[in-house]
Enzyme design. Structure first.
Site, mmCIF file in Angstrom:
data_model
loop_
_atom_site.group_PDB
_atom_site.id
_atom_site.type_symbol
_atom_site.label_atom_id
_atom_site.label_comp_id
_atom_site.label_asym_id
_atom_site.label_seq_id
_atom_site.Cartn_x
_atom_site.Cartn_y
_atom_site.Cartn_z
ATOM 1 N N PRO A 166 -13.144 27.699 6.396
ATOM 2 C CA PRO A 166 -13.082 29.086 5.922
ATOM 3 C C PRO A 166 -12.037 29.877 6.688
ATOM 4 O O PRO A 166 -11.923 29.760 7.917
ATOM 5 C CB PRO A 166 -14.502 29.600 6.198
ATOM 6 C CG PRO A 166 -15.358 28.386 6.211
ATOM 7 C CD PRO A 166 -14.497 27.296 6.785
ATOM 8 N N GLU A 167 -11.255 30.656 5.959
ATOM 9 C CA GLU A 167 -10.219 31.473 6.579
ATOM 10 C C GLU A 167 -10.706 32.920 6.672
ATOM 11 O O GLU A 167 -11.866 33.217 6.382
ATOM 12 C CB GLU A 167 -8.926 31.344 5.769
ATOM 13 C CG GLU A 167 -8.445 29.897 5.653
ATOM 14 C CD GLU A 167 -7.163 29.745 4.860
ATOM 15 O OE1 GLU A 167 -6.350 30.692 4.809
ATOM 16 O OE2 GLU A 167 -6.958 28.670 4.274
#
Length: 275
Positions: free
Chosen positions: A2-3
């Site tokens: 996840p960014e």
């Protein structure tokens, strides 16, 4: 992994559930995540009130009324759940005095849980070297230009360096470079002032739009509620190998979006648009 948009979305979901609540119970079923969960973790958080949340890069802090914060890192496959039945690989379960239930699920155990003094969050070993937050006003073209000056690495690799700018990952760097018209192979130190200005604007725009869409659901990522993010429907280049890009659909000079490998990661870009 996840960014920034996905982590921000998760943090907002947790804040809506936990902020102001008191932790009545906590169960840690596995403490050997990427790093060991500290001794006394459960005892420290049980009975504490959740005062607020903060995101720094791809990390979240859950701030307690004991001047202590819980650092949460989702890693490669981590996710948070709210008011759902326990899932496989749910290593931490928190229950509040009002009956809200939050779980930390991480099949591959590349995530992390830690405790840090709230006043010392920025000194944590995972945080201390992070670069500026890209959505803050302090992240300007001048700041990015100074960070890129003299770098002989490709600009994509430079932007993935968390000490240059915090929170960016493969998806959003690819999307921002396309919007800015910059090849991922350009050497970072060769970018001109106007190009850096376009790049900063593109980074801010793509992150803002992705957060509004709840992030991109890819592989393991879903929001804490179980809902999918939908920014993957707005990708311009990522995952679109062979398709014409938005800037030159059907034109004879456009060979389509290309996929190449940089530093063991896929880069998606349009050579006709990105120079």
């Amino acid at each position: 992994m996840p960014e920034l948009p996905e982590v921000e979305t998760v943090m907002r979901g947790l804040a809506g559930c936990l902020q102001g609540e008191r932790i009545a119970a906590a169960r840690l079923d596995r403490g050997d995540l990427r790093w060991p969960v500290p001794d006394g973790f459960v005892q420290m958080i049980v009975g504490a009130r959740v005062d607020g949340f903060r995101r720094r890069g791809k990390y979240m802090f859950m701030r307690l009324d004991r001047a202590v914060s819980v650092l949460i890192h989702l890693g490669m496959s981590g996710r948070m759940t709210i008011d759902r039945a326990p899932l496989a690989h749910q290593h931490l379960t928190i229950t509040t005095d009002r009956g809200r239930v939050v779980g930390f699920v991480d099949p591959r155990r590349f995530g992390a849980l830690d405790l840090v003094a709230t006043a010392g969050e920025d000194g944590h070993r995972l945080i201390v070297a992070l670069g500026p937050e890209p959505l803050e006003a302090a992240f300007t073209a001048r700041v990015l230009a100074a960070a890129l000056a003299g770098k002989a690495t490709p600009v994509k690799s430079a932007l993935l360096d968390q000490s240059v700018v915090a929170g960016l990952g493969n998806i959003y760097v690819s999307e921002a470079l396309f919007r800015a018209g910059i090849s991922p192979y350009r050497l970072a130190g060769t970018l001109k002032g106007v190009e850096v200005k376009r790049l900063v604007a593109a980074i801010k725009a793509v992150l803002t739009e992705a957060i509004a869409a709840g992030g991109s659901s890819l592989r393991d990522y879903v929001q804490p509620s179980g809902a999918l993010g939908y920014f993957q429907n707005e990708w311009k280049v990522y995952g679109k190998e062979g398709q014409p890009c938005d800037h030159c659909p059907g034109k004879p000079l456009c060979a389509g979006i290309e996929r190449s490998v940089q530093a063991n990661r896929s880069s998606f870009w349009c050579p006709r648009v990105q120079k």
